[in-house]
Write an enzyme that holds these catalytic residues in place. Sequence first.
Site, mmCIF file in Angstrom:
data_model
loop_
_atom_site.group_PDB
_atom_site.id
_atom_site.type_symbol
_atom_site.label_atom_id
_atom_site.label_comp_id
_atom_site.label_asym_id
_atom_site.label_seq_id
_atom_site.Cartn_x
_atom_site.Cartn_y
_atom_site.Cartn_z
ATOM 1 N N GLY A 1 41.454 42.843 39.872
ATOM 2 C CA GLY A 1 40.764 43.153 41.126
ATOM 3 C C GLY A 1 40.910 41.942 42.018
ATOM 4 C CG HIS A 2 44.216 40.373 42.756
ATOM 5 N ND1 HIS A 2 45.566 40.157 42.642
ATOM 6 C CD2 HIS A 2 43.706 40.184 41.512
ATOM 7 C CE1 HIS A 2 45.860 39.847 41.373
ATOM 8 N NE2 HIS A 2 44.738 39.867 40.675
ATOM 9 N N GLY B 1 40.635 33.723 42.545
ATOM 10 C CA GLY B 1 40.844 33.818 43.997
ATOM 11 C C GLY B 1 42.330 33.970 44.318
ATOM 12 C CE LYS B 2 44.709 36.524 39.460
ATOM 13 N NZ LYS B 2 43.372 36.135 38.973
ATOM 14 C CG ASP C 1 37.807 37.843 38.178
ATOM 15 O OD1 ASP C 1 38.640 38.644 38.632
ATOM 16 O OD2 ASP C 1 37.005 38.125 37.267
ATOM 17 C CD GLN D 1 45.225 40.787 34.114
ATOM 18 O OE1 GLN D 1 46.415 40.786 33.925
ATOM 19 N NE2 GLN D 1 44.635 41.710 34.855
ATOM 20 C CB THR E 1 33.935 46.101 35.195
ATOM 21 O OG1 THR E 1 33.787 44.669 35.151
ATOM 22 C CG2 THR E 1 35.273 46.480 34.602
HETATM 23 P P1 GDP Z 1 41.285 37.228 41.927
HETATM 24 O O1 GDP Z 1 41.190 38.301 40.911
HETATM 25 O O2 GDP Z 1 41.844 35.963 41.356
HETATM 26 O O3 GDP Z 1 42.014 37.644 43.175
HETATM 27 O O4 GDP Z 1 39.782 36.884 42.362
HETATM 28 P P2 GDP Z 1 38.606 37.960 42.677
HETATM 29 O O5 GDP Z 1 38.862 38.579 43.979
HETATM 30 O O6 GDP Z 1 38.365 38.853 41.518
HETATM 31 O O7 GDP Z 1 37.346 36.999 42.719
HETATM 32 C C1 GDP Z 1 37.266 35.929 43.611
HETATM 33 C C2 GDP Z 1 36.017 36.082 44.487
HETATM 34 O O8 GDP Z 1 35.751 34.878 45.159
HETATM 35 C C3 GDP Z 1 36.161 37.127 45.577
HETATM 36 O O9 GDP Z 1 34.915 37.703 45.820
HETATM 37 C C4 GDP Z 1 36.633 36.308 46.773
HETATM 38 O O10 GDP Z 1 36.306 36.919 48.010
HETATM 39 C C5 GDP Z 1 35.850 35.037 46.575
HETATM 40 N N1 GDP Z 1 36.489 33.786 47.026
HETATM 41 C C6 GDP Z 1 37.797 33.417 46.999
HETATM 42 N N2 GDP Z 1 37.946 32.133 47.368
HETATM 43 C C7 GDP Z 1 36.703 31.671 47.624
HETATM 44 C C8 GDP Z 1 36.191 30.381 48.017
HETATM 45 O O11 GDP Z 1 36.905 29.414 48.194
HETATM 46 N N3 GDP Z 1 34.831 30.284 48.165
HETATM 47 C C9 GDP Z 1 34.005 31.344 47.963
HETATM 48 N N4 GDP Z 1 32.696 31.140 48.134
HETATM 49 N N5 GDP Z 1 34.447 32.553 47.581
HETATM 50 C C10 GDP Z 1 35.775 32.704 47.412
HETATM 51 P P1 IMO Z 2 42.187 39.477 37.863
HETATM 52 O O1 IMO Z 2 43.633 39.745 38.161
HETATM 53 C C1 IMO Z 2 39.102 38.652 34.907
HETATM 54 C C2 IMO Z 2 39.550 40.549 30.984
HETATM 55 C C3 IMO Z 2 38.526 41.604 30.597
HETATM 56 C C4 IMO Z 2 38.470 41.367 29.090
HETATM 57 C C5 IMO Z 2 39.932 41.066 28.761
HETATM 58 C C6 IMO Z 2 40.709 42.257 28.225
HETATM 59 O O2 IMO Z 2 41.254 40.137 38.813
HETATM 60 O O3 IMO Z 2 41.950 38.018 37.717
HETATM 61 P P2 IMO Z 2 41.728 44.372 29.461
HETATM 62 O O4 IMO Z 2 41.075 45.454 30.259
HETATM 63 O O5 IMO Z 2 42.756 43.596 30.218
HETATM 64 O O6 IMO Z 2 42.256 44.866 28.155
HETATM 65 O O7 IMO Z 2 40.534 43.367 29.089
HETATM 66 O O8 IMO Z 2 40.529 40.605 29.955
HETATM 67 N N1 IMO Z 2 40.249 40.787 32.273
HETATM 68 C C7 IMO Z 2 40.002 40.103 33.397
HETATM 69 N N2 IMO Z 2 39.072 39.158 33.662
HETATM 70 N N3 IMO Z 2 39.997 39.013 35.859
HETATM 71 C C8 IMO Z 2 40.943 39.926 35.597
HETATM 72 O O9 IMO Z 2 41.937 40.217 36.467
HETATM 73 C C9 IMO Z 2 40.951 40.565 34.332
HETATM 74 N N4 IMO Z 2 41.714 41.505 33.749
HETATM 75 C C10 IMO Z 2 41.279 41.624 32.500
HETATM 76 O O10 IMO Z 2 37.287 41.363 31.220
HETATM 77 O O11 IMO Z 2 37.716 40.232 28.808
HETATM 78 MG MG MG Z 3 39.741 39.585 40.076
#
Ligand code: GDP
Ligand code: IMO
Ligand code: MG
Length: 430
Positions: free
Chosen positions: A40-41, A15-16, A13, A223, A300
Amino acid sequence: MAVITIVGGQWGDEGKGKIVDLLAEKAHMVVRFSGGDNAGHTVINPYGEFKLHLIPSGIFYPGVVCIIGNGVAINPAVLLKEIKKLNEHGIDTGRLYISDRAHLIMPYHTLLDELEEERRNKGALGTTRKGIGPVFSDKAARLGIRAGDLLDAGTFRGRLGAALEFKNMVLTRVYGVSPLSLEEIYDRYSGYGEQLAPLIKDTTSLVRDAVTRGEPVLLEGAQGALLDPDFGTYPYVTSSSPLAGASCIGAGLGPGEIDRVMGVFKAYNTRVGAGPMPTELHDETGSLIREKAHEYGTTTGRPRRCGWVDAVAGRFSVQINGLTDIGLTHLDIYDGFPTIKICTAYEHGGRTLTTFPSDQTILEQCQPIYEELEGWQESIGETRNVEELPAAARSYLSRLEALTGCPVSLVSVGADRMQIIPIRSISPWQ
Ligand code: GDP
Ligand code: IMO
Ligand code: MG
């Protein structure tokens, strides 16, 4: 050669999705190489806000070929839903292909993930319950079903029958729950197979052709490094490798074909699920970060655990991924903080540790040693140029570079695609 791997540098999470959506503008192809719909991206761009679980974050550019590689585990129902949602928003998914070698998440995988978490009770890992542990276990146990199997009714029925015979033994005799119906799964997945058949391909040849032609290719991870089964906080990890090394295997390339590896890091740390996190804050600062950045799971909805950035873990992540660049996100969240802390080492049993321990009991007992830096009071969300950042923000970036041993090449100052500060060119095609 023009291949860039993008990986998560922390616990996911980071910010990929945002960074891939940004860089994909100049790409010919984006390949997701690991994980499943546990990911979840989030992408926020002129089309709206999207949460992608399986589809590469390059899908918003009409010319970019998007591939779900062999290293990904695909839940076909989730994929079809995701395609539908994008199409409803006017996004063309006609350039999306899925590897015939990608494993499929079957109903018994999600069910067993739930049952295993419940059996672990207080020792639960906090998985996303998407079937990830069970599907990658089956891949290693040679019991998996792959996307290509859906293309031949006889092959699919044979493989499903063999797997389900064993799975039903586990479900009924170990967990005491009802067996699953072969006919029901066969019919449902045959339906998915019909819909997905045009997308299922030997994607390695598509990737190979692009690389041979020298076209820009992005490999999108899922991840983060600290969830890696080998190097992460085992057993509190996921079940496929989120590291840069896995981008070769999950897309069908050799290590020498990757030009650059960018690790995406948040300016602080978050973690969802169980397991040690030395810099976790249980105080108002932790809650402030969570609420300001809306740190709730994309997949989630669970609240994310928040804390100061951990440079010990960060340096480790740089090393195990061989990072050439850092993409730092969420710097804007620190706007208004009087001071900001960085963990530079751990204290354990009277000793100072500067490396990331493999033993979870030790990691749980580690006390972070912090360095405190000046904060800034300005709002940086509209800043697009590094020289215009407050001096304190620039000092924070320099300190992170020094502590992790890797240059920060991109700084994100908000969730929108446009909220970015390029610091140095990261590729021959940027
Ligand atoms: P990922 O799984 O690595 O793609 O990241 P997620 O989407 O799960 O979580 C990143 C969250 O941060 C999302 O809600 C994005 O919209 C938000 N986000 C990404 N870059 C930035 C940033 O530079 N600043 C802020 N405030 N939010 C950001
Ligand atoms: P993105 O790509 C953050 C975490 C779960 C748990 C552990 C094992 O959005 O960054 P799993 O369901 O993979 O067997 O769970 O890994 N986890 C993540 N945490 N971002 C993710 O993906 C994750 N994918 C799995 O919360 O701790
Ligand atoms: Mg994510």
